[in-house]
Write a protein that holds these residues in place. Structure first.
Motif, short mmCIF file in Angstrom:
data_model
loop_
_atom_site.label_atom_id
_atom_site.label_comp_id
_atom_site.label_asym_id
_atom_site.label_seq_id
_atom_site.Cartn_x
_atom_site.Cartn_y
_atom_site.Cartn_z
N SER A 389 0.83 -1.19 0.00
CA SER A 389 0.00 0.00 0.00
C SER A 389 0.88 1.25 0.00
O SER A 389 1.85 1.34 0.74
N LYS A 393 0.39 2.39 -7.06
CA LYS A 393 -0.41 1.67 -8.06
C LYS A 393 -1.66 2.46 -8.46
O LYS A 393 -1.96 2.62 -9.65
N SER A 394 -2.42 2.94 -7.48
CA SER A 394 -3.63 3.70 -7.78
C SER A 394 -3.32 5.00 -8.51
O SER A 394 -4.12 5.48 -9.33
N THR A 395 -2.16 5.58 -8.22
CA THR A 395 -1.76 6.82 -8.90
C THR A 395 -1.58 6.58 -10.39
O THR A 395 -1.95 7.43 -11.22
N PHE A 397 -3.25 4.48 -12.14
CA PHE A 397 -4.61 4.43 -12.68
C PHE A 397 -5.23 5.82 -12.76
O PHE A 397 -6.05 6.08 -13.64
N ASN A 398 -4.87 6.71 -11.85
CA ASN A 398 -5.41 8.08 -11.89
C ASN A 398 -4.81 8.90 -13.02
O ASN A 398 -5.47 9.77 -13.59
N SER A 434 -13.53 -1.11 -10.73
CA SER A 434 -12.82 -0.99 -9.47
C SER A 434 -13.39 -1.95 -8.43
O SER A 434 -14.44 -2.56 -8.63
N ASP A 515 -9.13 -2.50 -10.94
CA ASP A 515 -8.60 -2.17 -9.62
C ASP A 515 -9.19 -3.13 -8.59
O ASP A 515 -10.30 -2.94 -8.11
N ILE A 545 -4.58 -3.91 -10.87
CA ILE A 545 -4.05 -3.82 -9.51
C ILE A 545 -4.59 -5.03 -8.77
O ILE A 545 -5.81 -5.19 -8.64
#
Length: 596
Positions: A389, A393-395, A397-398, A434, A515, A545
């Motif tokens: 975490s 990873k989410s960044t 996707f953003n 997601s 996600d 992800i």
């Protein structure tokens, strides 16, 4: 979205009023013109009441300076005169209210439309920066306050016209007495203006605080499970109590100021009336007025008190409405920063290859989320992003659909820098599924059709079948017309996820972002969704992800992330053989069930 500083100098009322007219009210000028005509009729009918009273009294008091009616005339014509004036007055008042309210409410609807259109057009970061309660407050509390102001403003124009007519009537009877009234009543102005400024300031604070309460309640509802399992009831009550106490203090200040406003006007008006009565008695003793004229002058003066009182309290209402309008404009005037650049071209996706080249990005200064992130995603391949975490990873996707813009480096799709392409074409090429599938409080059909608005019924059904959702949908009492509830609350987690997958099938985008699509699902739901995912990813460039080995093993390439960059890449077997970061993460996941 920038929030105004609480101590910032407010925009002048005249400037805000001009903006309100230019952008919203002015377009409804025909309604307002008819309303103004009705106001003029109302004011005229109210202004001639003293003359009618003088005519009637002249029959009872042996005549007046202007009239000498007989009692026989008043028996028939007196009631007819009163009824006629009453009907004209009431009809004009109704038409004035109807036209002015139609214009005000239409303008308010346009304001809410403009706010919502601007809000949904803002950047992802701007939308998240503003508390949801504050946004909701602008659509509810601020809109309500402004509606009251617009309603009262229309009434104020009517009151002003009536005031002018009655003042003209008093001048007609005795100009000297009118001068005494004109000197006595303006004494109200200065303290009323002071109260109005105080109310504007307090109203702005109260509306802001109302948004904070809305946000607090929203958090309690959304986090109900956490509140219960962590026994946070007392903590939440304490937060709410503090907010309600602040609310009480602000509302008391507003209520007390409003409460003082009209009684103060009435008190000063009483003093002024006492002076006028003494002056009237003096003028009668001098022979300047006779009995019927005296009665008519007093009636005119009493009739003046209602519009004068309405105009006196208008300042307070206007200042509150101005504060609400100013807050609404902060949203309407907000400008998104992620926009199409000059000369942007539509994205042309041929194969779907994605390149991240030394990408750097931070949500806040000094804390990079991506720090030199580079990755080549082959066309049609499934690439899994793995890492602890906070690894970034989410960044990734953003940034790919440009919810944020990169600070350095570049992202390319089939060799085209996404910063130089149009947002519409970029986002049309990407479908997202997601772990927390967001469904709107609408029918299942409408939620699937979001993938491609205007899709035919057979296409929606085919997408649901591909997502393994058709069977459970048809089992519902209303089938595809079943409403899913707020955030899809009427469906299970697996059902929500399959509806979201159907949406992605329908969109049929060449690039797919997944996600954690199977997290927190039971085994049966996961199996169905994994099968649907296998069909969905076929032939598409897919970024995933994921933490579960079942998802990771199937990937063509695994990119291991640490501190915003790729530290390892390869297939599952190759990375396990290397014995590096990925092997350690996999070992921890395999060990977790045994330790449990």
């Amino acid at each position: 979205m920038p929030r105004p500083h609480p101590l910032a100098e407010p925009v002048p009322t005249v400037k805000l009023a001009a903006r309100l007219w230019r952008d919203y009210l002015g377009r409804y000028w025909p309604m307002l013109a008819f309303s103004l005509l009705a106001m003029a009729v109302y004011a005229a009918s109210a202004s001639v009441i003293p003359l009618g009273v003088e005519w009637i009294n002249s029959a009872f008091m042996g005549g007046s300076g202007r009239f000498s009616a007989r009692a026989e005339d008043v028996i028939l014509l007196g009631p007819m005169l009163i009824l006629a004036l009453g009907a004209i007055n009431a009809g004009a008042q109704y038409l004035q209210a109807r036209f002015s309210l139609s214009a005000a409410l239409s303008a308010l609807r346009d304001l809410q439309r403009a706010m919502f259109a601007r809000f949904v057009g803002l950047d992802f970061a701007q939308m998240r920066a503003e508390a949801s309660g504050q946004i909701i407050s602008r659509f509810s509390n601020d809109a309500l306050v402004l509606r009251e102001t617009l309603t009262r403003a229309a009434t104020a124009v009517r009151d002003a016209l009536t005031l002018v007519g009655l003042c003209a009537m008093m001048i007609y009877y005795d100009w000297l007495l009118f001068l005494i009234v004109a000197v006595a009543y303006p004494a109200l102005g200065w303290p009323v203006a002071r109260i109005g400024k105080y109310l504007r300031r307090q109203s702005g604070e109260a509306q802001t605080q109302a948004g904070e309460i809305a946000a607090l309640v929203g958090e309690a509802v959304a986090g109900a499970r956490t509140v219960k399992t962590y026994q946070l009831e007392d903590y939440e009550r304490a937060r709410a109590d503090a907010a309600f106490e602040t609310r009480l203090r602000l509302l008391k200040g507003l209520a007390f100021a409003r409460a003082a406003n009209e009684p103060f006007i009435f008190l000063v008006g009483s003093v002024a009336l006492a002076v006028v009565v003494a002056a009237v008695a003096w003028r009668i003793s001098e022979g300047a007025l006779d009995g019927p004229q005296f009665v008519s002058f007093i009636i005119a003066l009493l009739l003046v008190s209602q519009p004068a009182r309405g105009l006196g309290t208008l300042s307070a209402v206007v200042q509150e409405g101005v504060a609400a309008f100013e807050r609404m404009l902060h949203l309407i005037d907000a400008e998104p920063s992620v926009v199409d650049r000059p000369g942007a071209r539509p994205l042309a996706v041929a194969a779907g290859a994605i390149s991240f080249r030394d990408v750097r990005f931070s949500y806040r200064a000094g804390a990079p989320a991506l720090d030199g992130f580079s990755l080549e995603v082959p066309p049609g391949a499934t690439v899994a992003l793995v890492g602890e975490s906070g690894a970034g990873k989410s960044t990734v996707f953003n940034l790919l659909p440009r919810l944020y813009d990169v600070e350095a480096g570049e992202i390319l799709i089939d060799g085209q820098n996404i910063a130089e392409t149009t947002l519409a074409s970029l986002r049309a090429a990407i479908a997202v599924v997601s772990q927390d599938a967001h469904l709107f409080d609408d029918t299942i059909r409408a939620n699937i059709a979001i993938g491609r608005p205007g899709a035919r019924e057979e296409e929606i059904v085919a997408a649901a079948q591909a997502a393994a959702a058709d069977e459970f949908i048809r089992a519902l009492p209303d089938g595809y017309d079943a409403r899913v509830g707020e955030h899809g609350a009427k469906l299970s987690g697996g059902q929500r996820q399959r509806v979201a997958l159907a949406r992605a099938f329908l969109k049929n985008a060449p690039i797919l972002l997944l996600d954690e699509p199977t997290s927190a699902l039971d085994a049966e739901s996961e199996a169905k969704i994994q099968a649907a995912l296998a069909r969905l990813t076929k032939g598409r460039t897919t970024l995933v992800i994921a933490h579960r080995l079942a998802t990771i093993r199937a990937a063509d390439l695994i990119a291991v992330m640490e501190k915003g960059r790729v530290v390892e890449r390869g297939t599952h077997d190759a990375l396990m053989a290397r014995g590096g970061v990925y092997a350690r993460l996999a070992a921890l996941q395999l060990a977790a069930p045994a330790e449990a």
